[in-house]
Scaffold this active site. Structure first.
Site, PDB file in Angstrom:
ATOM      1  N   ASP A 245      25.350  -2.949 -12.685  1.00 54.13           N
ATOM      2  CA  ASP A 245      26.429  -2.137 -13.261  1.00 54.13           C
ATOM      3  C   ASP A 245      27.429  -1.739 -12.186  1.00 54.13           C
ATOM      4  O   ASP A 245      27.070  -1.089 -11.199  1.00 54.13           O
ATOM      5  CB  ASP A 245      25.848  -0.881 -13.928  1.00 54.13           C
TER       6      ASP A 245
ATOM      7  N   ASP B  93      23.379  -5.385  -7.067  1.00 54.37           N
ATOM      8  CA  ASP B  93      23.312  -4.384  -8.129  1.00 54.37           C
ATOM      9  C   ASP B  93      23.984  -5.017  -9.355  1.00 54.37           C
ATOM     10  O   ASP B  93      24.659  -6.048  -9.243  1.00 54.37           O
ATOM     11  CB  ASP B  93      24.073  -3.132  -7.649  1.00 54.37           C
TER      12      ASP B  93
HETATM   13  C1  XBP Z   1      23.635   1.891 -13.564  1.00 55.33           C
HETATM   14  C2  XBP Z   1      23.149   2.883 -14.488  1.00 55.33           C
HETATM   15  C3  XBP Z   1      22.697   2.440 -15.766  1.00 55.33           C
HETATM   16  C4  XBP Z   1      23.722   2.224 -16.836  1.00 55.33           C
HETATM   17  C5  XBP Z   1      23.098   2.446 -18.162  1.00 55.33           C
HETATM   18  O1  XBP Z   1      23.297   2.259 -12.238  1.00 55.33           O
HETATM   19  O2  XBP Z   1      23.071   4.038 -14.189  1.00 55.33           O
HETATM   20  O3  XBP Z   1      21.861   3.461 -16.187  1.00 55.33           O
HETATM   21  O4  XBP Z   1      24.811   3.110 -16.702  1.00 55.33           O
HETATM   22  O5  XBP Z   1      22.063   1.574 -18.385  1.00 55.33           O
HETATM   23  P1  XBP Z   1      23.205   1.181 -11.072  1.00 55.33           P
HETATM   24  P2  XBP Z   1      20.853   1.926 -19.371  1.00 55.33           P
HETATM   25  O6  XBP Z   1      24.430   0.319 -11.101  1.00 55.33           O
HETATM   26  O7  XBP Z   1      23.173   2.025  -9.812  1.00 55.33           O
HETATM   27  O8  XBP Z   1      21.932   0.388 -11.246  1.00 55.33           O
HETATM   28  O9  XBP Z   1      21.429   2.683 -20.527  1.00 55.33           O
HETATM   29  O10 XBP Z   1      20.311   0.580 -19.783  1.00 55.33           O
HETATM   30  O11 XBP Z   1      19.854   2.751 -18.600  1.00 55.33           O
HETATM   31 MG    MG Z   2      26.016   0.147  -9.809  1.00 64.72          MG
END
Ligand code: XBP
Ligand code: MG
Length: 238
Positions: free
Chosen positions: A9, A7
Site C-alpha cells: 500500500d 511494501d
Molecule cells: C497499509 C495498511 C493497510 C491498508 C488497509 O500499510 O495500513 O492496513 O490501509 O488494508 P502498509 P486492510 O503499506 O504499511 O503495509 O484493510 O486489508 O488491513
Molecule cells: Mg505502505
C-alpha cells in the site's frame, strides 16, 4: 544487496484512496452514517490494518459504539465487506501501479534479484493487485509474500520483516526495503532492514528520519541506483 522487499500500500500502488472508498462503501452497505474524507483518512492512517483502523476511528470519534457486546464481530463484518469492495476495484483495473514500479520489477527479475513483499494488508488484496496489473503468474515472481495474515502484529512492529527475512534466509543488511510511510520505516528500523522511502500524497511530510533516502517517485529508479544507495548505507554503518 541480495533482495528487494516491497511494501504494497502506497509503494506498489497508490491504494489508499481506493481503501478509503471501500471503507465508505462498507459503511453505507451496513446502514451506518459514517464517512471518511481524505483529511480524516490521513489521520486514521497512523494505525495500520483495516480492522484496527475502524476500531481507532470508533475510539476517537464514536466511543459509545464500542459498548456493543458484539463489537469485534461487527468490526470483522465491516472489514470483510470493505475487502470485497476493495478487491472489486482492483479487479476492475481501477488501481494501477505507481509509475516506474513495473519497470523496476521487470529489471530486477531480468537481473535475477530476489524479490519479496512485506505488507500489513489482507492477503487477497496483494494477489488481486498483482494479478490485475502484472498478470496471473506475477505472484510467483516473489520469493515470499509477508502480509497481515502471516503475522498477528502489524507495522510499525517489525514482525512482518522478521518473517520475510526468515523465509529468505537472509540477513537484514543484505536486503533493501521500499516503503512509503513512517510506520513502514519504523518496522524496517526495528528489524535492521535498510529502507528507502518513496513518499506519496498521503505520507508526504511524515518524519522519515533514518531512511536511506526520501524520493517522491519510482520513475527512473533502477536496480543500479538502489544498489548504489544500499552500498553507501553499508559504508556509513562501518
Ligand atoms: C497499509 C495498511 C493497510 C491498508 C488497509 O500499510 O495500513 O492496513 O490501509 O488494508 P502498509 P486492510 O503499506 O504499511 O503495509 O484493510 O486489508 O488491513
Ligand atoms: Mg505502505
Amino acid at each position: 544487496m541480495k533482495a528487494i522487499i516491497f511494501d504494497v500500500d502506497g509503494t506498489l500502488a497508490d491504494t489508499e484512496d481506493a481503501h478509503r472508498k471501500a471503507f465508505n462503501d462498507a459503511f453505507v452497505k451496513a446502514g451506518l452514517g459514517w464517512r471518511w474524507d481524505r483529511p480524516l483518512y490521513k489521520k486514521l492512517l497512523s494505525v495500520t490494518g483495516g480492522k484496527q483502523r475502524i476500531r481507532f476511528y470508533l475510539e476517537t470519534h464514536l466511543p459509545a459504539f464500542l459498548a456493543h457486546d458484539d463489537i469485534d464481530a461487527r468490526i470483522a463484518d465491516l472489514h470483510r465487506s470493505k475487502t470485497a469492495f476493495f478487491v472489486e476495484r482492483l479487479n476492475n483495473g481501477q488501481v494501477p501501479l505507481r509509475p516506474g514500479i513495473e519497470d523496476l520489477i521487470l529489471e530486477a527479475r531480468a537481473k535475477k534479484m530476489t524479490l519479496a513483499i512485506a505488507t500489513t494488508t489482507t492477503p487477497v488484496n496483494v494477489t488481486a493487485l498483482l494479478e490485475a496489473n502484472l498478470g496471473a503468474d506475477s505472484i510467483q515472481w516473489f520469493a515470499c509474500i509477508g502480509d497481515g495474515g502471516k503475522v498477528p502484529v502489524l507495522k510499525p512492529q517489525p514482525d512482518v520483516y522478521h518473517w520475510v527475512l526468515a523465509e529468505l534466509g537472509l540477513a537484514a543488511g543484505d536486503t533493501l526495503a521500499l516503503e512509503d510511510s513512517r510506520n513502514g520505516l519504523v518496522a524496517c528500523q526495528r528489524a535492521g532492514v535498510p529502507c528507502l522511502i518513496v513518499s506519496n500524497d498521503y505520507t508526504e511530510g511524515q518524519d522519515f528520519t533514518g531512511a536511506l533516502a526520501v524520493w517522491q517517485s519510482y520513475q527512473g529508479v533502477t536496480v543500479d541506483k538502489l544498489k548504489t544507495l544500499h552500498a553507501k548505507a553499508a559504508l556509513t554503518v562501518l
